[in-house]
Design a protein around this motif. Structure first.
Motif, PDB file in Angstrom:
ATOM      1  N   VAL A 151       0.835  -1.203   0.000  1.00  0.00           N
ATOM      2  CA  VAL A 151       0.000   0.000   0.000  1.00  0.00           C
ATOM      3  C   VAL A 151       0.874   1.258   0.000  1.00  0.00           C
ATOM      4  CG1 VAL A 151      -1.678   1.343   1.338  1.00  0.00           C
ATOM      5  CG2 VAL A 151      -1.951  -1.138   1.118  1.00  0.00           C
ATOM      6  N   LEU A 152       1.876   1.291   0.868  1.00  0.00           N
ATOM      7  CA  LEU A 152       2.756   2.451   0.951  1.00  0.00           C
ATOM      8  C   LEU A 152       3.566   2.630  -0.330  1.00  0.00           C
ATOM      9  CD1 LEU A 152       4.138   2.082   4.608  1.00  0.00           C
ATOM     10  CD2 LEU A 152       2.350   3.634   3.792  1.00  0.00           C
ATOM     11  N   GLY A 153       4.089   1.519  -0.854  1.00  0.00           N
ATOM     12  CA  GLY A 153       4.903   1.587  -2.062  1.00  0.00           C
ATOM     13  C   GLY A 153       4.113   2.033  -3.273  1.00  0.00           C
ATOM     14  N   VAL A 154       2.885   1.535  -3.414  1.00  0.00           N
ATOM     15  CA  VAL A 154       2.030   1.925  -4.544  1.00  0.00           C
ATOM     16  C   VAL A 154       1.682   3.410  -4.448  1.00  0.00           C
ATOM     17  CG1 VAL A 154      -0.258   1.635  -5.549  1.00  0.00           C
ATOM     18  CG2 VAL A 154       1.089  -0.375  -4.953  1.00  0.00           C
ATOM     19  N   ALA A 213      -4.830   3.725 -14.033  1.00  0.00           N
ATOM     20  CA  ALA A 213      -3.420   3.430 -13.783  1.00  0.00           C
ATOM     21  C   ALA A 213      -3.225   2.090 -13.079  1.00  0.00           C
ATOM     22  CB  ALA A 213      -2.797   4.558 -12.965  1.00  0.00           C
ATOM     23  N   LEU A 214      -3.969   1.846 -12.014  1.00  0.00           N
ATOM     24  CA  LEU A 214      -3.771   0.621 -11.239  1.00  0.00           C
ATOM     25  C   LEU A 214      -4.119  -0.642 -12.028  1.00  0.00           C
ATOM     26  CD1 LEU A 214      -2.679  -0.061  -8.466  1.00  0.00           C
ATOM     27  CD2 LEU A 214      -5.012  -0.089  -7.596  1.00  0.00           C
ATOM     28  N   PRO A 215      -5.261  -0.681 -12.735  1.00  0.00           N
ATOM     29  CA  PRO A 215      -5.535  -1.879 -13.546  1.00  0.00           C
ATOM     30  C   PRO A 215      -4.485  -2.121 -14.629  1.00  0.00           C
ATOM     31  CG  PRO A 215      -7.548  -0.637 -13.215  1.00  0.00           C
ATOM     32  CD  PRO A 215      -6.433   0.226 -12.712  1.00  0.00           C
ATOM     33  N   LEU A 216      -4.014  -1.056 -15.273  1.00  0.00           N
ATOM     34  CA  LEU A 216      -3.012  -1.216 -16.328  1.00  0.00           C
ATOM     35  C   LEU A 216      -1.662  -1.674 -15.763  1.00  0.00           C
ATOM     36  CD1 LEU A 216      -3.752   1.870 -18.614  1.00  0.00           C
ATOM     37  CD2 LEU A 216      -4.297  -0.537 -19.051  1.00  0.00           C
ATOM     38  N   ALA A 217      -1.410  -1.330 -14.496  1.00  0.00           N
ATOM     39  CA  ALA A 217      -0.144  -1.721 -13.857  1.00  0.00           C
ATOM     40  C   ALA A 217      -0.328  -2.920 -12.943  1.00  0.00           C
ATOM     41  CB  ALA A 217       0.424  -0.548 -13.073  1.00  0.00           C
ATOM     42  N   SER A 218      -1.370  -3.726 -13.190  1.00  0.00           N
ATOM     43  CA  SER A 218      -1.675  -4.849 -12.300  1.00  0.00           C
ATOM     44  C   SER A 218      -0.567  -5.884 -12.248  1.00  0.00           C
ATOM     45  CB  SER A 218      -2.983  -5.518 -12.736  1.00  0.00           C
ATOM     46  OG  SER A 218      -2.891  -5.984 -14.074  1.00  0.00           O
ATOM     47  N   ARG A 219       0.122  -6.099 -13.369  1.00  0.00           N
ATOM     48  CA  ARG A 219       1.222  -7.066 -13.353  1.00  0.00           C
ATOM     49  C   ARG A 219       2.366  -6.557 -12.476  1.00  0.00           C
ATOM     50  NH1 ARG A 219       3.880 -10.329 -18.457  1.00  0.00           N
ATOM     51  NH2 ARG A 219       5.413 -11.491 -17.239  1.00  0.00           N
ATOM     52  N   SER A 220       2.652  -5.276 -12.563  1.00  0.00           N
ATOM     53  CA  SER A 220       3.675  -4.690 -11.695  1.00  0.00           C
ATOM     54  C   SER A 220       3.250  -4.775 -10.238  1.00  0.00           C
ATOM     55  CB  SER A 220       3.916  -3.225 -12.078  1.00  0.00           C
ATOM     56  OG  SER A 220       4.476  -3.121 -13.368  1.00  0.00           O
ATOM     57  N   LEU A 221       1.950  -4.620  -9.977  1.00  0.00           N
ATOM     58  CA  LEU A 221       1.440  -4.707  -8.611  1.00  0.00           C
ATOM     59  C   LEU A 221       1.671  -6.101  -8.037  1.00  0.00           C
ATOM     60  CD1 LEU A 221      -0.144  -3.484  -6.251  1.00  0.00           C
ATOM     61  CD2 LEU A 221      -2.253  -4.188  -7.398  1.00  0.00           C
ATOM     62  N   LEU A 222       1.369  -7.129  -8.825  1.00  0.00           N
ATOM     63  CA  LEU A 222       1.588  -8.498  -8.372  1.00  0.00           C
ATOM     64  C   LEU A 222       3.068  -8.756  -8.108  1.00  0.00           C
ATOM     65  CD1 LEU A 222       0.626 -11.394  -7.830  1.00  0.00           C
ATOM     66  CD2 LEU A 222       0.840 -11.840 -10.284  1.00  0.00           C
ATOM     67  N   THR A 223       3.907  -8.319  -9.030  1.00  0.00           N
ATOM     68  CA  THR A 223       5.348  -8.507  -8.860  1.00  0.00           C
ATOM     69  C   THR A 223       5.851  -7.763  -7.634  1.00  0.00           C
ATOM     70  OG1 THR A 223       5.627  -8.731 -11.253  1.00  0.00           O
ATOM     71  CG2 THR A 223       7.593  -8.225  -9.964  1.00  0.00           C
ATOM     72  N   VAL A 254       9.425  -2.599  -3.586  1.00  0.00           N
ATOM     73  CA  VAL A 254       8.030  -2.395  -3.973  1.00  0.00           C
ATOM     74  C   VAL A 254       7.879  -1.056  -4.694  1.00  0.00           C
ATOM     75  CG1 VAL A 254       5.675  -2.110  -3.109  1.00  0.00           C
ATOM     76  CG2 VAL A 254       7.183  -3.820  -2.082  1.00  0.00           C
ATOM     77  N   TYR A 255       8.478  -0.033  -4.141  1.00  0.00           N
ATOM     78  CA  TYR A 255       8.378   1.300  -4.724  1.00  0.00           C
ATOM     79  C   TYR A 255       8.946   1.335  -6.140  1.00  0.00           C
ATOM     80  CZ  TYR A 255       9.720   6.085  -5.780  1.00  0.00           C
ATOM     81  OH  TYR A 255       9.909   7.287  -6.413  1.00  0.00           O
ATOM     82  N   GLN A 256      10.151   0.800  -6.321  1.00  0.00           N
ATOM     83  CA  GLN A 256      10.792   0.866  -7.631  1.00  0.00           C
ATOM     84  C   GLN A 256      10.039   0.043  -8.670  1.00  0.00           C
ATOM     85  OE1 GLN A 256      13.356   2.947  -8.382  1.00  0.00           O
ATOM     86  NE2 GLN A 256      12.838   2.349 -10.461  1.00  0.00           N
TER      87      GLN A 256
END
Length: 222
Positions: free
Chosen positions: A31-34, A145-155, A111-113
């Motif tokens: 949550v903080l990193g996103v 933004a979040l749905p498009l970056a969902s793969r990055s979110l999982l990683t 997570v942030y990077q």
């Protein structure tokens, strides 16, 4: 070297505590990193490079240095530590909560990077079109933004989980190594090797390796 037998009853408490700490820390750090990655990606302001450097600092500092800084910030002599002790009627250092804070701190840069890279790769024209259509900042983040970056979110989540699971130095400094209370798998392995109990060290090592392998496998599959 003294060889000792495998103690199944002693095997699971550090594993359970590590999973408890890591499950909490991985959610919080994600949550903080996103949030931090989105703010740093979406907005331009003076001092941005300085802030980003500070956010990434735990990645390059020795974990013991991170732990020492946390110990000073959250210890019973600090204002923050005294406030926490007044609020919860107990100090935070040398508890499993301290282990979670250590895991959050050391996992945050990963997570942030990861999320920053994901947000930076989004189509800027698409984001601008959404703004032109009247989307506010929250709608832009939540629905585009979040749905498009969902793969990055999982990683990012998996990397944060794996990094927190393997945290040793900062955890030892701020949470200690109290069996049944703050002893995580990495600290348990250290004690087992130091005392010559290789069967227990191998057992904990295998447990951690299996969990980490599965997490990295899921990250690559995702």
């Amino acid at each position: 070297m003294i060889e000792l037998a495998l103690d199944w009853e002693a095997l699971w408490p550090p594993v359970a505590l590590s999973l408890q700490v890591t499950l909490l820390s991985s959610v919080v750090v994600t949550v903080l990193g996103v949030a931090a990655a989105w703010l740093m990606s979406a907005f331009k302001f003076r001092g941005k490079t300085l802030i980003e450097t500070a956010l990434m600092l735990p990645l390059v500092l020795p974990p013991t240095v991170v732990g020492f800084i946390l110990l000073i910030l959250l210890g019973r002599r600090s204002a923050i530590g005294q406030f926490i002790e007044w609020l919860f009627s107990a100090p935070v250092v040398f508890t499993w909560w301290a282990a979670a804070i250590a895991s959050i701190t050391v996992a945050f840069p990963l997570v942030y990077q990861t999320m920053k890279t994901g947000f930076d790769s989004l189509d800027r024209e698409l984001l601008q079109s959404a703004r032109s259509a009247g989307a506010n900042g929250w709608q832009l983040f939540r629905f585009i933004a979040l749905p498009l970056a969902s793969r990055s979110l999982l990683t990012a989540y998996i990397l944060g989980f794996a990094r927190g699971l393997g945290e040793f130095g900062a955890t030892l400094m701020i949470a200690g190594n109290i069996p049944g209370r703050t002893q995580t798998v990495p600290t348990a392995i250290y004690v087992a090797v130091d005392s010559g109990n290789m069967p227990m060290a191998w057992a904990w090592t295998i447990c951690t390796t299996i969990i980490s392998f599965l997490l990295l496998y899921l990250a690559r599959k995702g």
